[in-house]
Write an enzyme that holds these catalytic residues in place. Structure first.
Site, PDB file in Angstrom:
ATOM      1  N   HIS A  30      -6.357   0.130  -3.990  1.00 20.16           N
ATOM      2  CA  HIS A  30      -7.738   0.418  -4.409  1.00 20.16           C
ATOM      3  C   HIS A  30      -7.635   1.524  -5.462  1.00 20.16           C
ATOM      4  O   HIS A  30      -6.736   2.378  -5.369  1.00 20.16           O
ATOM      5  CB  HIS A  30      -8.587   1.004  -3.283  1.00 20.16           C
ATOM      6  CG  HIS A  30      -8.739   0.162  -2.062  1.00 20.16           C
ATOM      7  ND1 HIS A  30      -7.808   0.135  -1.064  1.00 20.16           N
ATOM      8  CD2 HIS A  30      -9.750  -0.637  -1.650  1.00 20.16           C
ATOM      9  CE1 HIS A  30      -8.218  -0.661  -0.089  1.00 20.16           C
ATOM     10  NE2 HIS A  30      -9.402  -1.152  -0.418  1.00 20.16           N
ATOM     11  N   ASP A  40      -7.091   4.918  -4.022  1.00 23.33           N
ATOM     12  CA  ASP A  40      -5.824   5.174  -3.317  1.00 23.33           C
ATOM     13  C   ASP A  40      -4.846   5.857  -4.265  1.00 23.33           C
ATOM     14  O   ASP A  40      -3.926   6.543  -3.829  1.00 23.33           O
ATOM     15  CB  ASP A  40      -5.116   3.879  -2.883  1.00 23.33           C
ATOM     16  CG  ASP A  40      -5.964   2.990  -2.009  1.00 23.33           C
ATOM     17  OD1 ASP A  40      -6.857   3.514  -1.339  1.00 23.33           O
ATOM     18  OD2 ASP A  40      -5.713   1.766  -2.005  1.00 23.33           O
TER      19      ASP A  40
HETATM   20  C1  XLS Z   1     -10.896  -3.715   5.314  1.00 24.66           C
HETATM   21  C2  XLS Z   1     -10.193  -4.535   4.350  1.00 24.66           C
HETATM   22  C3  XLS Z   1      -9.660  -3.783   3.150  1.00 24.66           C
HETATM   23  C4  XLS Z   1      -9.356  -4.744   2.045  1.00 24.66           C
HETATM   24  C5  XLS Z   1      -9.266  -4.136   0.699  1.00 24.66           C
HETATM   25  O1  XLS Z   1     -11.147  -4.110   6.423  1.00 24.66           O
HETATM   26  O2  XLS Z   1      -9.182  -5.227   5.010  1.00 24.66           O
HETATM   27  O3  XLS Z   1      -8.545  -3.026   3.494  1.00 24.66           O
HETATM   28  O4  XLS Z   1      -8.202  -5.455   2.297  1.00 24.66           O
HETATM   29  O5  XLS Z   1     -10.411  -3.473   0.331  1.00 24.66           O
END
Ligand code: XLS
Ligand code: NI
Ligand code: NI
Length: 438
Positions: free
Chosen positions: A100, A103
């Site tokens: 993200h 991140d």
């Molecule tokens: C949350 C999601 C997230 C996505 C990416 O539950 O799994 O981690 O994979 O935003």
């Protein structure tokens, strides 16, 4: 700088090895169904769980120190995460990562500052990618953590917030393209609602689709050739999430004319939260030509939230790999959207967790190969529909009959015999036999 002097490259040592820092089943170059295991299993590291998450939960502070010796929230620390992440992936033989925007760098109150930081960090990541050959699987924008997204991004009631969502998507797409990412993910985050008393669900869904359309237009304009993905999830954080499950997301994509640019990113834990099996979600995606990528993790059947555990369930991984092979592979890969349990707080536990996940999918792949070569399951499934291969059945499939024709046929028969036995127990015992005999 090397962080793990005491951990060398993780090697395959075979099923008998007692070394916790070795693969027991993941043997990257072993040929399975005509190609090396690592090509069946393009694994990816999740930036967020691996390099950011410290075990914090609703009831307590973090247990795992991810400062890597530097002050959190600085660009030095952001770069250190890159160094650590690349050493980690290299040692495990993981060829992809997912991220993200937030991140990668600390988010500033001013989006322009954050964007500059993203430029800087992506330059640095790119250097590391060239040095190691590691690639980007997909990128995404975090449109759920910042308080402005309390009502979602595309689903928000604020036009200003909608523009901030657009700005973040634009930048995350820029960075994804810069890093050569294969995909771009929309996980619905807070795209959902709590109560109809204050919500216009038609308006919100139209707006989400608009935002996705704008993202596709922009992405294609800047040369993004990969897939956009929706990652369905039924709940958490919102009570009702619009992308409830694969079938719902596919309906949405078709309704809004987005299907040709999108596929699905299926997460195991989201499947079970929706009351489905992982393989059900994969199969629904596959039959619609929309199985794109996988978030490899698993949930806990006793807990009703996204626990994001490292995959351990070999049956589930086996059924998953049967679906993936049937689909002809993924356009994306297997991203470990998984975190070690809060009490497994040592950095070394991260290696052990990924080894568990990779070995579980390797076992899944090997079992799938055996099941396919054995052939009994596939034959049984085909046989089960054989009444549609001749006579009236064949006419039905070829669309040659009317409802009246069928009614007439039934009236002549007077009564129908029972369909053939489903034999689920026999099939399950075949699965066990194949899995546990050498
Ligand atoms: C949350 C999601 C997230 C996505 C990416 O539950 O799994 O981690 O994979 O935003
Ligand atoms: Ni996910
Ligand atoms: Ni999730």
């Amino acid at each position: 700088m090397e962080f793990f002097k005491e951990i060398d490259k993780i090697n395959y040592e075979g099923a008998k090895s007692k070394n916790p820092l070795a693969f027991k089943f993941y043997d990257p170059n072993r040929i399975v169904l005509g190609k090396p295991m690592k090509e069946h299993l393009p694994f990816a590291m999740s930036w967020w769980h691996t390099l950011c998450a410290n075990g914090v939960d609703m009831f307590g502070r973090g247990t795992s120190d991810k400062s890597f010796g530097l002050e959190l929230g600085t660009m030095e620390h952001a770069k250190r995460k890159v160094d650590f992440g690349f050493e980690f992936m290299k040692k495990l033989g993981i060829e992809y990562f997912c991220f993200h925007d937030v991140d990668l760098v600390p988010e500033d109150a001013d989006i322009n500052v954050t964007n500059k930081r993203l430029d800087e960090i992506s330059d640095y990541i790119l250097e590391k990618m060239h040095e190691t050959g590691i690639k980007c699987l997909w990128g995404t924008a975090n449109m759920f953590s910042n308080p402005r997204f309390m009502n979602g991004a595309g689903s928000t009631n604020s036009a200003d917030v909608y523009c901030f969502a657009a700005a973040q998507i634009k930048k995350a797409l820029d960075i994804t393209v810069k890093l050569g990412g294969k995909g771009y993910v929309f996980w619905g985050g807070r795209e959902g609602y709590e109560t109809l008393l204050n919500t216009d669900i038609k308006f919100e869904q139209d707006n989400i689709a608009r935002l996705m359309r704008l993202a596709v237009e922009y992405g294609r304009k800047i040369g993004f050739k990969g897939d956009f993905y929706i990652e369905p999830k039924p709940k958490e954080p919102m009570k009702h999430q619009y992308d409830y499950d694969a079938a719902t997301a596919i309906g949405f994509l078709n309704k809004y004319g987005l299907a040709k640019d999108f596929k699905l990113n299926i997460e195991a834990n989201h499947a079970t939260l929706a009351g489905h099996t992982f393989e059900h979600e994969l199969a629904i995606s596959r039959i619609n030509g929309m199985l794109g990528s996988i978030d490899a993790n698993q949930g806990d059947m006793l807990l009703g939230w996204d626990t994001d555990e490292f995959p351990f369930d070999v049956y589930s991984a086996t059924y998953c790999m049967l679906e993936v092979i049937k689909a002809g592979g993924l356009t994306g890969g297997f991203n470990f959207d998984a975190k070690n349990r809060r009490p497994s707080y040592e950095l070394k536990d991260l290696f052990i967790s990924y080894i568990l996940g990779m070995d579980t999918f390797a076992l899944g792949l090997l079992n799938a190969e055996k099941i396919i070569k054995d052939g009994r399951l596939e034959n049984f499934r085909k046989e089960r529909y054989k009444s549609f291969e001749t006579g009236i059945g064949k006419d039905i499939v070829n669309n040659k009959v009317s409802l009246e024709d069928l009614a007439l046929y039934a009236s002549k028969l007077k009564d129908a015999s029972l369909p053939s036995s489903g034999k689920q127990e026999m099939l399950e015992s075949i699965v066990n036999q194949i899995m546990f005999s050498e």
